[in-house]
Design an enzyme around this catalytic site. Structure first.
Site, PDB file in Angstrom:
ATOM      1  N   CYS A 146     -16.151  33.480  98.130  1.00 51.37           N
ATOM      2  CA  CYS A 146     -16.690  32.502  97.188  1.00 51.37           C
ATOM      3  C   CYS A 146     -16.678  31.136  97.866  1.00 51.37           C
ATOM      4  O   CYS A 146     -16.142  30.968  98.947  1.00 51.37           O
ATOM      5  CB  CYS A 146     -15.876  32.476  95.894  1.00 51.37           C
ATOM      6  SG  CYS A 146     -14.103  32.300  96.126  1.00 51.37           S
ATOM      7  N   GLU A 163     -49.475  16.977 109.533  1.00 48.79           N
ATOM      8  CA  GLU A 163     -48.187  17.667 109.591  1.00 48.79           C
ATOM      9  C   GLU A 163     -47.086  16.650 109.902  1.00 48.79           C
ATOM     10  O   GLU A 163     -47.060  16.085 110.991  1.00 48.79           O
ATOM     11  CB  GLU A 163     -48.197  18.754 110.667  1.00 48.79           C
ATOM     12  CG  GLU A 163     -46.863  19.433 110.897  1.00 48.79           C
ATOM     13  CD  GLU A 163     -46.295  20.054 109.638  1.00 48.79           C
ATOM     14  OE1 GLU A 163     -45.244  19.577 109.174  1.00 48.79           O
ATOM     15  OE2 GLU A 163     -46.915  21.001 109.115  1.00 48.79           O
ATOM     16  N   HIS A 216     -13.984  51.092 106.046  1.00 49.18           N
ATOM     17  CA  HIS A 216     -13.557  52.482 106.204  1.00 49.18           C
ATOM     18  C   HIS A 216     -14.204  53.035 107.465  1.00 49.18           C
ATOM     19  O   HIS A 216     -15.336  52.665 107.806  1.00 49.18           O
ATOM     20  CB  HIS A 216     -13.961  53.332 104.998  1.00 49.18           C
ATOM     21  CG  HIS A 216     -13.516  54.754 105.103  1.00 49.18           C
ATOM     22  ND1 HIS A 216     -12.208  55.129 104.910  1.00 49.18           N
ATOM     23  CD2 HIS A 216     -14.198  55.891 105.415  1.00 49.18           C
ATOM     24  CE1 HIS A 216     -12.108  56.441 105.076  1.00 49.18           C
ATOM     25  NE2 HIS A 216     -13.296  56.924 105.383  1.00 49.18           N
ATOM     26  N   GLU A 245     -10.439  33.277  99.743  1.00 46.81           N
ATOM     27  CA  GLU A 245     -11.827  33.207  99.301  1.00 46.81           C
ATOM     28  C   GLU A 245     -12.265  34.472  98.569  1.00 46.81           C
ATOM     29  O   GLU A 245     -13.171  34.423  97.762  1.00 46.81           O
ATOM     30  CB  GLU A 245     -12.745  32.975 100.504  1.00 46.81           C
ATOM     31  CG  GLU A 245     -12.538  31.643 101.201  1.00 46.81           C
ATOM     32  CD  GLU A 245     -11.363  31.675 102.186  1.00 46.81           C
ATOM     33  OE1 GLU A 245     -11.055  30.627 102.770  1.00 46.81           O
ATOM     34  OE2 GLU A 245     -10.751  32.762 102.365  1.00 46.81           O
ATOM     35  N   SER A 246     -11.684  35.626  98.866  1.00 45.61           N
ATOM     36  CA  SER A 246     -11.934  36.881  98.146  1.00 45.61           C
ATOM     37  C   SER A 246     -11.348  38.051  98.917  1.00 45.61           C
ATOM     38  O   SER A 246     -10.147  38.257  98.902  1.00 45.61           O
ATOM     39  CB  SER A 246     -13.423  37.105  97.865  1.00 45.61           C
ATOM     40  OG  SER A 246     -13.566  38.234  97.006  1.00 45.61           O
ATOM     41  N   SER A 253      -8.644  53.314 106.367  1.00 46.47           N
ATOM     42  CA  SER A 253      -9.192  52.407 105.357  1.00 46.47           C
ATOM     43  C   SER A 253      -8.319  51.170 105.293  1.00 46.47           C
ATOM     44  O   SER A 253      -7.093  51.279 105.273  1.00 46.47           O
ATOM     45  CB  SER A 253      -9.242  53.080 103.978  1.00 46.47           C
ATOM     46  OG  SER A 253     -10.201  54.107 103.948  1.00 46.47           O
TER      47      SER A 253
END
Length: 682
Positions: free
Chosen positions: A206, A402, A191, A185-186, A178
């Site tokens: 973030c 278009e 695992h 940023e976070s 693990s």
């Protein structure tokens, strides 16, 4: 008294001497203790055990050059940290017991918890992106190695241009690892299950930097195939894989965003792209084919497949039939799955149901007109609507409005079958001599348009998708003014509502405004549902509005046999290419669903006609068959007369069901004289 006094004096004197002999200065003690602690810390750091991360294909050769933060001119700046002097002796990891610790060079720890200055650097808001990844069929040796996994994690952060501050990996007993990495940023964490060949990973950041580009990096660095000796793994599940490695992933927006920011974000969960592709973890394969920002749209093409859907695709069954007993009726046939086109996050094409969708959009409106010759398609760059219009042999001119030439090119390249009009004469629909492709915005075209059309088709799924945004009323009025006196207009009305859906003036103000404009500027509006256009969530609704109510309704409510004959007459040899539309389908479209009735009657104030919904079973029911007769009245006029006295508040209807009787002008006298009440034929 003398000896006793002397003894006391001696004891007192001895006690004083003893105290003076062992006196201690507290300041000296604190200095000495601090010195011992500092010396022990320095020795421990210098002589502690070290284990270096080996240089493998999964571990970077420049692992110590990860980004760190430094203070410069009063704000936080991202820069690569220099390689330590003794990197060859001291490795990237330090080991304490069974735990490995990664330490990035961080000169100012206080900056770790602060937002960057928005005027000079990146600013992080309370919102982020979350990437969830499950990988199967991974090498057990790789999944049980702290060093190789740590190297893959560091390399993932480097290639994703994120900022690793520190990480911690823990070796589990008997197998498995693990790890969690702290980012500016976070975080990143995962695992492993070596025997099963599985790793589950999540990456959260973030800020506004897109996270989806990290997916190919994660697949490459963590998707190490299992060896022949290791076998497929204990929990191996068959699916589309690369070298035996199967990856499932989902991307979600987290936190809190303003209403305008959510509307602009292509991956917001209100967009089809998020609901159908990026947030779904159950697809066995999701491949981004195209993602491009044009001057007009954000265009995305995705291929999705789900091996465990249990059935061949609907279109494959239609194109069959397969021989009796063919396993493709019950099992996945290994086909390409779904290919989807998204424009500004809203689905525009889905290869499996595109044919059904455009038949439901185009043909009811075309058959509601007596003889459509001139047709306009608004936002028709995806070919689907044009293909169905060209099947009508009466059509002479089709103007396709278009503005985005790149959308047309992508449709031609990645949706060839939808743009194939060989059944009507041209290999590519846009090459048909009846088709005029006009690269102009609908606003610019219809504002200056002086032509009048028999049928106008709005092939823009986003036209009503923004429920709360204002309807482009000026454009709608210009389009309606371009219809001739017999003109018909059609468009998608959104997902099929249910009986508990709130009224449109609260839930879907844009659709409410459109229906109001159509009611004021046309003579008849019909709403219908197509249950076979099954998307990821609900079937779709469509609406048709006509300038000539009598002619339009007469054709709309024609019996099934008459519609079938008209289909053969209009389509000619191309009739064999129609998948669903026929008299039976049109019969289903005749009456709006109960849900649409509820939405209409939820208005405030409630329309007067809604007072007559439902039945009071205590009231008398007068049957049409037994309670009335047609006979000649005064002069030469015929009329309908009751055979018995009708009690007030009685229901005039077929006793078995509730129905609407439609008397059609123009054919009424003939029908009355022959005592036939069938709608006038085509």
């Amino acid at each position: 008294m003398g000896p006793q006094s002397g003894a006391i004096s001696e004891n007192s004197s001895g006690g004083s001497l003893l105290r003076r002999k062992h006196a201690i200065d507290v300041r000296h003690f604190l200095v000495a203790a601090f010195g011992v602690v500092a010396a022990s810390f320095i020795v421990g750091i210098s002589l502690g055990p070290v284990r270096s991360i080996p240089q493998t294909s999964s571990s970077p050769s420049h692992a110590d050059s990860i980004p760190a933060i430094d203070r410069t001119s009063g704000w936080t700046e991202m820069r690569p940290s220099p390689t330590p002097k003794h990197a060859e002796q001291r490795g990237d990891a330090e080991t304490l017991g069974n735990a490995s610790h990664r330490r990035a060079s961080t000169l100012h720890l206080g900056d770790m918890g602060k937002l960057l200055d928005g005027a000079a650097g990146r600013e992080y808001h309370p919102a982020g992106q979350h990437l969830l990844v499950d990988i199967q069929g991974v090498s057990g040796a790789f999944l049980d190695s702290e060093e190789r996994l740590a190297g893959a994690m560091v390399e993932t952060i480097l290639e994703s241009e994120l900022s690793l501050l520190s990480y911690h990996c823990h070796k589990l007993f008997p197998k498995g690892v693990s790890c969690v990495g702290v980012l500016l940023e976070s975080h990143i964490s995962f695992h492993t299950w070596p025997d099963e060949g599985v790793i589950t990973l999540d990456l959260f950041t973030c800020g506004g930097k897109p996270l989806l580009p990290a997916m190919p990096i994660i697949e490459r660095l963590f998707g190490v195939p299992r060896s022949v000796e290791e076998g497929p793994g204990v929990m191996f599940v068959e699916g589309p894989s690369k070298d035996g490695v199967l990856t499932k992933w989902a991307h979600q927006l987290r936190g809190f965003r303003g209403k305008e920011e959510r509307a602009k974000h292509m991956l917001d969960d209100q967009k089809d792209l998020a609901r159908w592709v990026t947030t779904k973890l159950d697809y066995d394969s999701k491949i981004e084919v195209v993602s491009v920002q044009t001057p007009y749209h954000q265009i995305d093409v995705w291929d999705n497949s789900d091996v465990h859907n249990g059935l061949a695709t609907r279109q494959e069954m239609i194109d069959g039939p397969f021989p009796f007993g063919d396993e493709r009726y019950l099992t996945f046939n290994g086909g390409p799955g779904e290919r989807l086109l998204f424009v500004d996050g809203i689905v525009r094409l889905m290869n499996e149901t595109a044919k059904t969708y455009y038949e439901a959009l185009v043909h009811p409106a075309m058959f509601a007109h007596t003889n459509p010759k001139k047709v306009a398609i608004v936002s028709g760059g995806s070919c689907g609507a044009l293909k169905e219009v060209l099947m009508h042999e009466s059509v002479e001119i089709v103007d396709v409005i278009e503005p985005d030439s790149q959308l047309v090119e992508i449709s031609l390249q990645y949706f060839e079958s939808i743009c194939d009009c060989s059944a009507t004469g041209a290999q590519v629909c846009f090459d048909d001599q009846r088709a005029n492709l006009r690269y102009v915005t609908p606003e610019a075209f219809f504002e200056k348009n002086i032509d009048e059309y028999d049928v106008i088709i709005i092939d823009d799924h986003s036209f009503l998708s923004e429920k709360d945004s204002p309807l482009p009323s000026a454009l709608v009025k210009h389009i309606l003014s371009s219809l001739n006196d017999e003109g018909v207009i059609t468009l998608e009305a959104g997902y099929v509502p249910n009986v508990k859906s709130p009224p449109d003036h609260r839930e879907h103000r844009r659709r409410e405004e459109l229906l109001r404009l159509l009611g004021e500027n046309t003579s008849a509006v019909m709403v219908y549902d197509e249950g076979r256009v099954i998307t990821e969530f609900e079937p779709r609704s469509f609406l048709v509005a006509c300038n000539n109510s009598d002619a339009c309704r007469r054709r709309w409510y024609a019996n099934a046999d008459e519609v079938d004959q008209e289909v053969k007459r209009r389509f000619g040899n191309a009739a064999k290419d129609v998948t669903y539309y026929d008299g039976g389908t049109q019969h289903q479209y005749k009456s709006a669903s109960r849900a649409w009735e509820e939405i209409y009657c939820h208005r405030d104030p409630m329309p007067e006609e809604c007072n007559y919904r439902g039945l009071n079973m205590e009231n008398n029911i007068v049957s049409f068959e037994e309670g009335f007769e047609v006979r000649k009245g005064s002069g030469d006029a015929y009329g309908i007369f009751a055979t018995n006295y009708i009690v007030e508040a009685s229901y005039l209807m077929a006793e078995e069901l509730a129905a609407t009787t439609l008397f059609l002008s123009g054919g009424l006298h003939e029908e009355m004289s022959t005592k036939k009440f069938n709608e006038k034929s085509f």
